[in-house]
Design an enzyme around this catalytic site. Sequence first.
Site, PDB file in Angstrom:
ATOM      1  N   GLY A 214       0.773  -1.221   0.000  1.00 36.28           N
ATOM      2  CA  GLY A 214       0.000   0.000   0.000  1.00 36.28           C
ATOM      3  C   GLY A 214       0.807   1.274   0.000  1.00 36.28           C
ATOM      4  CG  HIS A 215       4.543   2.064   2.401  1.00 35.01           C
ATOM      5  ND1 HIS A 215       5.731   2.734   2.254  1.00 35.01           N
ATOM      6  CD2 HIS A 215       4.867   0.772   2.621  1.00 35.01           C
ATOM      7  CE1 HIS A 215       6.736   1.884   2.374  1.00 35.01           C
ATOM      8  NE2 HIS A 215       6.241   0.693   2.598  1.00 35.01           N
ATOM      9  CB  CYS A 339      25.035   5.958   7.790  1.00 36.32           C
ATOM     10  SG  CYS A 339      26.165   6.645   9.011  1.00 36.32           S
TER      11      CYS A 339
END
Length: 393
Positions: A214-215, A339
Amino acid sequence: MTGSGVPVHPGLADGPVYLDYNATTPVDPRVAEAMGPHLTDFFGNPSSSHPYSAEPRAALADARAQVAALIGARAEEIVFTASGSEADLLALRGAVLASGHMRPHVITQVTEHPAVLETCHALERLHGARVTVLPVDGDGLVAPAALAAALTEETVLVSVMAANNETGALQPIPALARITRAHGALFHCDAAQAVGKVPLDVGELGVDLLTVVGHKMYAPKGIAALYIRRGVVLEPLVHGGGQEHGLRAGTENVAFAVALGTAAELAAADLASGGHERSAGLRDRLHDRLTDALPGRVHLNGPVKPRLPNTLNISIDGVLGHELLTAAPEIAASTGSACHSGTRTPSPVLRAMGLDDARSMAALRLSIGRWTTPADIDRAANALITAARAGRA
């Protein structure tokens, strides 16, 4: 005016140019509007038998049909989950445990999302599976011949993503699925990055299982779906009351399912109106601006084609990706490095493609979306050009 019909998304107003749509998308206001009544008025349990359940039950069925329509599936072949990672887990673990093999063999490829790679590792540790990880070429693509050579009598599942989240490279899914199914194994495709950006049909792809997120397509975080071809048997992920065809128990999240269904319907309309071509035009405009202004310094990572229309992964000679973005605060985008405790490491995806560390550390992923405008592209290009020239100096 953008392809959404909404000139500016409220979450993007007065902020930097958002070029990180592959990481997550803003929730479309039309999706939020469709969700609203199911967070307030229509609160009933869709499994109940009284009148309060009628509207949620109907909305859940409609949402299932909308998601299915986007990918050419049947509504009963859609199972809602809480994330793409969960959908991948249901597909991989479900297929392995339902296979009946004492030491099932799973094949994937080296640039898969960690949701697939880490699940494969867990299947090795916890369930005695044997996993083969295929290499990719310099464009990040799997060779069908390599898959054919890796298949064994114990192979129960092959999992290869539709589109890479970093480079946008589109894998040859129909060919890979055809080889897999001819061998008698299941084929799973994590299509999180591809669904809604390019036309997809599960029948044409030939897949047995496909993940929708969905996102990545303007719905909220916390909702996804797994397409399960009719007749495919999986071990349930969550046991209980029998919801989601008995594969994922728990009272359904109707509001978020409605959000995914609405997002799927909007995506289908956008594709039908040429939204993917609009995205490709903006992507290429950005690429051209950068290559013209920085001659000889801009290198495309991944294939020119086949590639997602919204994704541009480049390295610019003479400047590290994270330093370039720091010097260009007008842009929100991603780099090709990660990182860890203050130390940056190159992207495993770019390393697997054979790129050296210098080029990998210089990489930027610039991904556009529904609210990207030509003005945004020009603003981003100007900021990157200025920062790259300063960094080289």
